[in-house]
Design a protein around this motif. Structure first.
Motif, PDB file in Angstrom:
ATOM      1  N   LYS A   7       0.836  -1.205   0.000  1.00  0.00           N
ATOM      2  CA  LYS A   7       0.000   0.000   0.000  1.00  0.00           C
ATOM      3  C   LYS A   7       0.867   1.249   0.000  1.00  0.00           C
ATOM      4  CE  LYS A   7      -3.941   2.041   2.379  1.00  0.00           C
ATOM      5  NZ  LYS A   7      -4.886   1.865   3.490  1.00  0.00           N
ATOM      6  N   GLN A  11       1.375   4.184  -2.956  1.00  0.00           N
ATOM      7  CA  GLN A  11       1.212   5.627  -2.734  1.00  0.00           C
ATOM      8  C   GLN A  11       2.458   6.388  -3.186  1.00  0.00           C
ATOM      9  OE1 GLN A  11       0.361   5.565   1.455  1.00  0.00           O
ATOM     10  NE2 GLN A  11      -1.844   5.326   1.155  1.00  0.00           N
ATOM     11  N   LYS A 253     -10.585  11.949  -2.114  1.00  0.00           N
ATOM     12  CA  LYS A 253      -9.304  11.405  -1.688  1.00  0.00           C
ATOM     13  C   LYS A 253      -8.594  10.652  -2.802  1.00  0.00           C
ATOM     14  CE  LYS A 253     -10.671  10.717   3.159  1.00  0.00           C
ATOM     15  NZ  LYS A 253     -10.869   9.691   4.218  1.00  0.00           N
ATOM     16  N   TYR A 254      -9.367  10.100  -3.735  1.00  0.00           N
ATOM     17  CA  TYR A 254      -8.780   9.195  -4.713  1.00  0.00           C
ATOM     18  C   TYR A 254      -9.171   9.586  -6.131  1.00  0.00           C
ATOM     19  CZ  TYR A 254      -8.174   6.510  -0.464  1.00  0.00           C
ATOM     20  OH  TYR A 254      -7.833   6.127   0.810  1.00  0.00           O
ATOM     21  N   GLN A 281      -7.418   5.136  -8.091  1.00  0.00           N
ATOM     22  CA  GLN A 281      -6.169   5.186  -7.349  1.00  0.00           C
ATOM     23  C   GLN A 281      -6.169   4.251  -6.146  1.00  0.00           C
ATOM     24  OE1 GLN A 281      -5.442   9.112  -5.915  1.00  0.00           O
ATOM     25  NE2 GLN A 281      -3.737   8.520  -4.601  1.00  0.00           N
ATOM     26  N   ASN A 282      -7.327   4.025  -5.534  1.00  0.00           N
ATOM     27  CA  ASN A 282      -7.406   3.171  -4.349  1.00  0.00           C
ATOM     28  C   ASN A 282      -7.745   1.723  -4.704  1.00  0.00           C
ATOM     29  OD1 ASN A 282     -10.036   3.786  -5.115  1.00  0.00           O
ATOM     30  ND2 ASN A 282     -10.808   3.876  -3.018  1.00  0.00           N
ATOM     31  N   ASN A 283      -7.362   1.302  -5.921  1.00  0.00           N
ATOM     32  CA  ASN A 283      -7.424  -0.095  -6.358  1.00  0.00           C
ATOM     33  C   ASN A 283      -8.835  -0.597  -6.675  1.00  0.00           C
ATOM     34  OD1 ASN A 283      -4.571  -0.280  -5.825  1.00  0.00           O
ATOM     35  ND2 ASN A 283      -5.084  -0.498  -3.655  1.00  0.00           N
ATOM     36  N   THR A 301     -10.104  -2.145  -1.483  1.00  0.00           N
ATOM     37  CA  THR A 301      -9.105  -1.097  -1.668  1.00  0.00           C
ATOM     38  C   THR A 301      -7.740  -1.455  -1.102  1.00  0.00           C
ATOM     39  OG1 THR A 301      -9.791   0.001   0.390  1.00  0.00           O
ATOM     40  CG2 THR A 301     -10.865   0.696  -1.659  1.00  0.00           C
ATOM     41  N   ASP A 302      -7.642  -2.520  -0.330  1.00  0.00           N
ATOM     42  CA  ASP A 302      -6.343  -2.903   0.213  1.00  0.00           C
ATOM     43  C   ASP A 302      -5.432  -3.356  -0.914  1.00  0.00           C
ATOM     44  OD1 ASP A 302      -7.161  -2.365   2.758  1.00  0.00           O
ATOM     45  OD2 ASP A 302      -7.646  -4.438   3.262  1.00  0.00           O
TER      46      ASP A 302
END
Length: 346
Positions: A7, A11, A253-254, A281-283, A301-302
């Motif tokens: 993660k 980023q 945020k994403y 962006q957060n998968n 999102t992980d």
């Protein structure tokens, strides 16, 4: 620990990509219309699909820093070969369906968006050199001659007749290039930053990062939100230059990092209408229907690097590009240095 590491790596990778692009820009244009816009067309809601959900599976076609390090965007040629840019590596890779990788071009500064023409030519937006290059099926490379200068172009779209549409990002405009190399501004106004719907020069953009041409003739563009520059809106543009803000995502945020457009439903069945498939962006991976409904295909999102059932077992780490190869989805998974495949078959 591995999950946390991936993660954090993802980023850091995104920050590196954005800093690299920022370093390519020239003088910053004057901003205008920086008030967040009101959505002028469909309001998107998360709703359950009305049809039975068919399982989709994720597998890995190729991976490893010795194969496709830090992939950025992907396109599919008519013969099924895939081409992948690596902005940080300055290279364009050619990948066959069996996973064989070769280098098509190297020593570029900031290759970003990439598209395939109907005749097999591959076009690359080289953001750091303010140019578009063309790769012939033979491997011959040339620069596309333009009468208008570019400022950090992020992407291109190509019509069947060879007409190009360039996301001239830091000039805040869409450039149209005919097969005879006649250039014109389809939409946007040079140097004006914002989100404003309208036709031609009366429409304003903030940060054009991805552009797609659908089979019905509409251009779809990922844009900023008029305040920050990254992917928070999707704009739809007609062939006459009419721009409308179609989607304004609420989670600031994403970012939406890329999209593909195809007449397929969320089950990858033929559809009578065009649908957009988005990578975040957060998968996350979602389908955005032109009926105004966004459906989660993979809400997890992980960050991770596992295959299996999409939305349950499979994990990604910064999917930055997406393309269809026949009826399968291919995603470049930047954090895992991998090319992933989403299909109905295990």
């Amino acid at each position: 620990m591995k999950k946390i590491y991936l993660k954090h790596f993802a980023q850091l990778l995104l920050v590196g990509l954005l800093i690299s692009i920022q370093s390519c820009k020239k003088d910053e244009p004057a901003y205008s219309d920086v008030t967040p816009p009101v959505v002028t067309t469909n309001v998107i809601t998360n709703e359950a699909p009305t049809t039975e959900i068919v399982p989709l599976y994720v597998s890995t076609t190729v991976s490893g820093t010795d194969n496709i390090p830090q992939p950025t965007r992907i396109c599919t040629a008519p013969n099924g070969s895939m081409y992948i840019t690596s902005q940080n590596q300055g290279k364009v890779y050619k990948v066959l369906k069996n996973g064989t990788v070769t280098i098509a071009v190297d020593k570029l500064r900031g290759p970003y968006g990439i598209k395939a023409a109907k005749n097999g030519d591959i076009y690359v937006a080289v953001a750091g050199e303010n140019k578009i290059i063309k790769i012939k099926p033979s491997g011959y490379i040339s620069k596309v001659k333009l009468s208008l200068s570019l400022n950090t172009p992020q992407d291109i779209a190509i019509a069947d007749d060879g007409t190009l549409f360039i996301a001239d990002s830091y000039n805040r405009r869409i450039i149209k290039v005919t097969p005879d190399n006649e250039c014109s501004i389809l939409a946007g106004k040079t140097g004006l930053f914002g989100i404003k719907d309208g036709i031609g020069a009366s429409a304003h953009f903030s940060y054009l990062s991805s552009i797609r041409l659908a089979a019905d003739g509409f251009l779809w563009v990922i844009d900023g939100d008029g305040v920050r520059r990254n992917g928070h809106t999707i704009r739809r543009i007609t062939q006459k230059g009419q721009v409308n803000t179609y989607f304004f995502q609420k989670d600031k945020k994403y970012d939406i990092l890329d999209m593909a457009v195809k007449k397929l439903d969320r089950n990858l069945n033929p559809s009578p209408i065009e649908n957009l498939f988005l990578v975040y962006q957060n998968n996350r991976i979602t389908q955005l229907g032109t009926n105004g409904v966004e459906t989660e295909l993979s809400a997890y999102t992980d960050a991770g690097f596992t295959g299996g059932l999409l939305g349950k077992d499979a994990r990604f780490s910064m999917p930055t590009g997406i393309s269809f190869n026949e009826n399968d989805i291919y995603v470049v998974d930047a954090g895992n240095h991998a090319l992933r495949k989403i299909s109905r078959n295990q």
